[in-house]
Write an enzyme that holds these catalytic residues in place. Structure first.
Site, PDB file in Angstrom:
ATOM      1  N   GLY A 179     -53.673  -8.983 166.792  1.00 23.01           N
ATOM      2  CA  GLY A 179     -52.869  -7.834 166.390  1.00 23.01           C
ATOM      3  C   GLY A 179     -51.385  -7.875 166.655  1.00 23.01           C
ATOM      4  O   GLY A 179     -50.659  -7.009 166.167  1.00 23.01           O
ATOM      5  N   GLU A 225     -57.553 -13.133 169.871  1.00 23.27           N
ATOM      6  CA  GLU A 225     -57.860 -13.515 168.481  1.00 23.27           C
ATOM      7  C   GLU A 225     -56.651 -13.339 167.573  1.00 23.27           C
ATOM      8  O   GLU A 225     -56.708 -12.581 166.597  1.00 23.27           O
ATOM      9  CB  GLU A 225     -58.991 -12.636 167.946  1.00 23.27           C
ATOM     10  CG  GLU A 225     -60.259 -12.627 168.766  1.00 23.27           C
ATOM     11  CD  GLU A 225     -61.235 -11.529 168.340  1.00 23.27           C
ATOM     12  OE1 GLU A 225     -60.847 -10.620 167.582  1.00 23.27           O
ATOM     13  OE2 GLU A 225     -62.394 -11.584 168.778  1.00 23.27           O
ATOM     14  N   PRO A 226     -55.541 -13.977 167.854  1.00 28.09           N
ATOM     15  CA  PRO A 226     -54.369 -13.774 166.989  1.00 28.09           C
ATOM     16  C   PRO A 226     -54.506 -14.522 165.666  1.00 28.09           C
ATOM     17  O   PRO A 226     -55.029 -15.639 165.624  1.00 28.09           O
ATOM     18  CB  PRO A 226     -53.223 -14.362 167.812  1.00 28.09           C
ATOM     19  CG  PRO A 226     -53.868 -15.393 168.680  1.00 28.09           C
ATOM     20  CD  PRO A 226     -55.284 -14.944 168.932  1.00 28.09           C
ATOM     21  N   GLY A 227     -54.081 -13.898 164.597  1.00 26.50           N
ATOM     22  CA  GLY A 227     -54.082 -14.551 163.289  1.00 26.50           C
ATOM     23  C   GLY A 227     -52.668 -14.553 162.721  1.00 26.50           C
ATOM     24  O   GLY A 227     -52.036 -15.594 162.562  1.00 26.50           O
ATOM     25  N   ARG A 228     -52.170 -13.342 162.493  1.00 25.47           N
ATOM     26  CA  ARG A 228     -50.880 -13.201 161.803  1.00 25.47           C
ATOM     27  C   ARG A 228     -49.745 -13.925 162.527  1.00 25.47           C
ATOM     28  O   ARG A 228     -48.932 -14.589 161.897  1.00 25.47           O
ATOM     29  CB  ARG A 228     -50.538 -11.716 161.694  1.00 25.47           C
ATOM     30  CG  ARG A 228     -49.350 -11.423 160.795  1.00 25.47           C
ATOM     31  CD  ARG A 228     -48.899  -9.977 160.942  1.00 25.47           C
ATOM     32  NE  ARG A 228     -49.948  -9.029 160.773  1.00 25.47           N
ATOM     33  CZ  ARG A 228     -50.281  -8.435 159.620  1.00 25.47           C
ATOM     34  NH1 ARG A 228     -49.610  -8.714 158.526  1.00 25.47           N
ATOM     35  NH2 ARG A 228     -51.262  -7.559 159.565  1.00 25.47           N
ATOM     36  N   TYR A 240     -50.085  -2.755 150.752  1.00 20.97           N
ATOM     37  CA  TYR A 240     -49.619  -2.043 151.957  1.00 20.97           C
ATOM     38  C   TYR A 240     -48.163  -1.613 151.857  1.00 20.97           C
ATOM     39  O   TYR A 240     -47.591  -1.157 152.847  1.00 20.97           O
ATOM     40  CB  TYR A 240     -49.739  -2.939 153.198  1.00 20.97           C
ATOM     41  CG  TYR A 240     -51.043  -3.679 153.343  1.00 20.97           C
ATOM     42  CD1 TYR A 240     -52.217  -3.007 153.675  1.00 20.97           C
ATOM     43  CD2 TYR A 240     -51.106  -5.059 153.164  1.00 20.97           C
ATOM     44  CE1 TYR A 240     -53.414  -3.697 153.823  1.00 20.97           C
ATOM     45  CE2 TYR A 240     -52.293  -5.756 153.311  1.00 20.97           C
ATOM     46  CZ  TYR A 240     -53.448  -5.062 153.639  1.00 20.97           C
ATOM     47  OH  TYR A 240     -54.615  -5.764 153.781  1.00 20.97           O
ATOM     48  N   CYS A 253     -50.289  -7.216 134.442  1.00 21.67           N
ATOM     49  CA  CYS A 253     -50.093  -6.024 133.611  1.00 21.67           C
ATOM     50  C   CYS A 253     -50.325  -4.721 134.341  1.00 21.67           C
ATOM     51  O   CYS A 253     -51.204  -3.940 133.963  1.00 21.67           O
ATOM     52  CB  CYS A 253     -51.032  -6.103 132.423  1.00 21.67           C
ATOM     53  SG  CYS A 253     -50.795  -7.626 131.573  1.00 21.67           S
ATOM     54  N   GLU A 254     -49.631  -4.495 135.418  1.00 15.87           N
ATOM     55  CA  GLU A 254     -49.606  -3.164 136.015  1.00 15.87           C
ATOM     56  C   GLU A 254     -48.344  -3.026 136.848  1.00 15.87           C
ATOM     57  O   GLU A 254     -47.845  -4.007 137.402  1.00 15.87           O
ATOM     58  CB  GLU A 254     -50.871  -2.847 136.817  1.00 15.87           C
ATOM     59  CG  GLU A 254     -51.318  -3.849 137.832  1.00 15.87           C
ATOM     60  CD  GLU A 254     -52.613  -3.381 138.499  1.00 15.87           C
ATOM     61  OE1 GLU A 254     -52.558  -2.407 139.245  1.00 15.87           O
ATOM     62  OE2 GLU A 254     -53.664  -4.012 138.257  1.00 15.87           O
ATOM     63  N   TYR A 269     -52.626 -13.763 155.540  1.00 15.27           N
ATOM     64  CA  TYR A 269     -53.092 -12.749 154.579  1.00 15.27           C
ATOM     65  C   TYR A 269     -52.386 -12.913 153.232  1.00 15.27           C
ATOM     66  O   TYR A 269     -52.107 -11.937 152.537  1.00 15.27           O
ATOM     67  CB  TYR A 269     -52.928 -11.331 155.159  1.00 15.27           C
ATOM     68  CG  TYR A 269     -53.564 -11.205 156.526  1.00 15.27           C
ATOM     69  CD1 TYR A 269     -54.938 -11.310 156.659  1.00 15.27           C
ATOM     70  CD2 TYR A 269     -52.803 -11.042 157.678  1.00 15.27           C
ATOM     71  CE1 TYR A 269     -55.549 -11.232 157.911  1.00 15.27           C
ATOM     72  CE2 TYR A 269     -53.403 -10.971 158.936  1.00 15.27           C
ATOM     73  CZ  TYR A 269     -54.769 -11.062 159.038  1.00 15.27           C
ATOM     74  OH  TYR A 269     -55.365 -10.996 160.272  1.00 15.27           O
TER      75      TYR A 269
HETATM   76  N1  LLP Z   1     -59.699  -9.863 165.374  1.00 21.27           N
HETATM   77  C1  LLP Z   1     -60.267  -8.941 164.583  1.00 21.27           C
HETATM   78  C2  LLP Z   1     -61.579  -8.397 164.953  1.00 21.27           C
HETATM   79  C3  LLP Z   1     -59.610  -8.511 163.412  1.00 21.27           C
HETATM   80  O1  LLP Z   1     -60.183  -7.595 162.638  1.00 21.27           O
HETATM   81  C4  LLP Z   1     -58.336  -9.062 163.079  1.00 21.27           C
HETATM   82  C5  LLP Z   1     -57.631  -8.637 161.866  1.00 21.27           C
HETATM   83  C6  LLP Z   1     -57.790 -10.033 163.941  1.00 21.27           C
HETATM   84  C7  LLP Z   1     -58.491 -10.408 165.083  1.00 21.27           C
HETATM   85  C8  LLP Z   1     -56.473 -10.676 163.666  1.00 21.27           C
HETATM   86  O2  LLP Z   1     -55.418  -9.783 163.720  1.00 21.27           O
HETATM   87  P1  LLP Z   1     -53.909 -10.309 163.588  1.00 21.27           P
HETATM   88  O3  LLP Z   1     -53.578 -11.057 164.854  1.00 21.27           O
HETATM   89  O4  LLP Z   1     -53.841 -11.198 162.406  1.00 21.27           O
HETATM   90  O5  LLP Z   1     -53.110  -9.096 163.429  1.00 21.27           O
HETATM   91  N2  LLP Z   1     -54.726  -7.954 155.423  1.00 21.27           N
HETATM   92  C9  LLP Z   1     -53.898  -7.227 156.375  1.00 21.27           C
HETATM   93  C10 LLP Z   1     -54.295  -7.522 157.802  1.00 21.27           C
HETATM   94  C11 LLP Z   1     -55.743  -7.247 158.128  1.00 21.27           C
HETATM   95  C12 LLP Z   1     -56.146  -7.565 159.551  1.00 21.27           C
HETATM   96  C13 LLP Z   1     -57.617  -7.475 159.727  1.00 21.27           C
HETATM   97  N3  LLP Z   1     -58.111  -7.831 161.027  1.00 21.27           N
HETATM   98  C14 LLP Z   1     -52.440  -7.553 156.109  1.00 21.27           C
HETATM   99  O6  LLP Z   1     -52.144  -8.309 155.189  1.00 21.27           O
HETATM  100  O7  LLP Z   1     -51.553  -7.017 156.772  1.00 21.27           O
END
Ligand code: LLP
Length: 422
Positions: free
Chosen positions: A239, A275-278, A318, A346-347, A375
């Site tokens: 997050g 659990e970082p992704g972004r 978003y 087309c939107e 994402y």
């Molecule tokens: N763990 C869980 C259980 C999650 O649901 C998520 C993200 C993460 C970890 C990773 O979170 P991060 O570190 O990436 O913030 N599509 C949206 C973001 C959706 C996030 C969903 N869950 C966007 O483009 O902003």
């Protein structure tokens, strides 16, 4: 910091000019920097160096197997939310004991698959789920390490579509019910409690909601231990946000986040999982596109590019901001003008930015959407029958196509005409 910089008048990904990638791969195309991915992973790893930990990259952010292999080889664990993501992590060579399985709707088939393949832990999100998992694990003759994802009822102060830690959100078990739920799990065969899980949302730019949630998790840890449960791991979710606009104040960095974790839960002696992704993938990728036309509208100019909402849906979904820059460096002090930057779909929702100030752009010019690594590609679709965008990974002065652009034939041949129509 990322590795997309102008050099000799051209935007580079590490040591490779984007113009070269455009020549070989075409546009639109996602381009990732390996050095940036690794740097961001290491920032988290270092931020938790004060104790035992595992950084489990959230595969959903960018799930190309090459990216997973790069991070997995560097020691990352993986957080997966589907059988498909689990299979990707395994295909990248990540061992099961470094894979955490999260998600609110795991199916029986998915549970069987990860139990057979090996898993570090399953994060449970409901009572029916824990009963089903107990039955399956027992049938398969295994005992599976589990945590319960608790919903701490904390406002993450982020976009409503990506906030997950309030009681009205569908995620986790209300923290007030947690002791009763853990008591039931202790009676269920095939499950072994190892810890607690929490995740309150994505793109958080303030550490305070994390602090509140983690404080509640610390209190719960003590209560559960007093009840006789073995709480040895805390999965604290992902997050942490990233700076999407260079002009904005930068969000807190992993080091500060790690410090909050240490302050709130460090005294409990648990292994920490995050659990970082972004933050790992976001600024490690750009979407490169080419201008098709400049169209003069009433009181505005439309920059029509060859990427569209199906390739990068975040602005449409978003209202997200992405910095947009020309690949050829503008002359210093070049005059800027406002553009509405739009795709060919087309939107009207297919708009990346309105009134965005950019140096003058001509048709055929290459431009880059920054911060598109997370994402981006993973949320792409074939809407308007536009084949999925290819992906390219750069490392130093070499690059490789890590997902080829499908041909039109490949796209169309997945459809079949039923014999009664033939
Ligand atoms: N763990 C869980 C259980 C999650 O649901 C998520 C993200 C993460 C970890 C990773 O979170 P991060 O570190 O990436 O913030 N599509 C949206 C973001 C959706 C996030 C969903 N869950 C966007 O483009 O902003």
């Amino acid at each position: 910091m990322d590795h997309f910089l102008y050099r000799d008048g051209v935007l580079h990904a590490e040591d490779v000019p984007l113009t070269e990638i455009a020549r070989h791969v075409g546009t639109p195309a996602y381009v990732y920097s390996a050095a940036t991915l690794l740097r961001h992973f290491k920032l988290f790893d270092d931020a938790l160096a004060w104790g035992p930990h595992l950084v489990c990259y959230a595969v959903k952010a960018a799930s190309n197997v090459a990216i997973l292999k790069l991070l997995g080889d560097a020691g990352a664990g993986m957080d997966v939310v589907s059988e498909g993501e689990y299979r990707r992590a395994r295909a990248a060579g990540v061992p099961g004991d470094r894979i955490v399985f999260s998600g609110i709707g795991k199916t029986e088939t998915e549970m069987r698959h990860v139990l057979a393949g090996g898993v570090r832990q399953i994060n449970l999100e409901s009572e029916p789920e824990m009963r089903l998992l107990s039955r399956i694990a027992t049938e398969m003759g295994v005992t599976v390490p589990v945590t319960v994802r608790v919903n701490p009822d904390v406002d993450a102060k982020t976009h409503e579509k990506i906030a997950t830690g309030k009681s009205e959100n569908k995620f986790g078990i209300p923290i007030a019910k947690a002791r009763a739920v853990y008591a039931e799990i202790a009676t269920l065969p095939g499950l072994r409690v190892v810890g607690i899980d929490v995740h309150i949302g994505s793109q958080l730019v303030d550490l305070d909601p994390f602090r509140q949630a983690y404080r509640k998790v610390a209190d719960l840890t003590e209560a559960l231990r007093a009840d006789g449960h073995s709480i040895e791991r805390l999965d604290l979710g992902g997050g942490l946000g990233i700076p999407y606009a260079r002009s904005n104040l930068a969000p807190p960095v992993p080091q500060e986040y790690g410090q909050v974790i240490q302050e709130e839960v460090g005294h409990l002696g648990c292994e920490i999982e995050i659990e970082p992704g972004r933050l790992i993938a976001g600024n490690a990728g750009i979407l490169m596109t080419q201008t098709i036309f400049i169209k003069e509208g009433e009181g505005r100019d439309f920059l029509i590019v060859d990427a569209a909402m199906n390739d990068l849906i975040r602005p449409a979904m978003y209202g997200a901001h992405h910095d947009i820059v020309p690949v050829i460096e503008p002359a210093p002090g070049a005059e800027q003008q406002p553009y509405d930057i739009v795709g060919p779909v087309c939107e009207s929702g297919d708009t990346f930015a309105k009134g965005r100030h950019m140096p003058q752009v001509g048709s055929g010019d290459l431009i880059a959407f920054r911060s598109a690594g997370a994402y981006g590609s993973v949320m792409a679709s074939e809407y308007n029958s536009r084949p999925l965008v290819p992906e390219v990974l750069v490392q130093g002065d070499h690059y490789a196509v890590i997902r080829a652009r499908p041909t039109f034939d490949e796209m169309i041949s997945r459809d079949t005409i039923p014999e009664w129509l033939d």
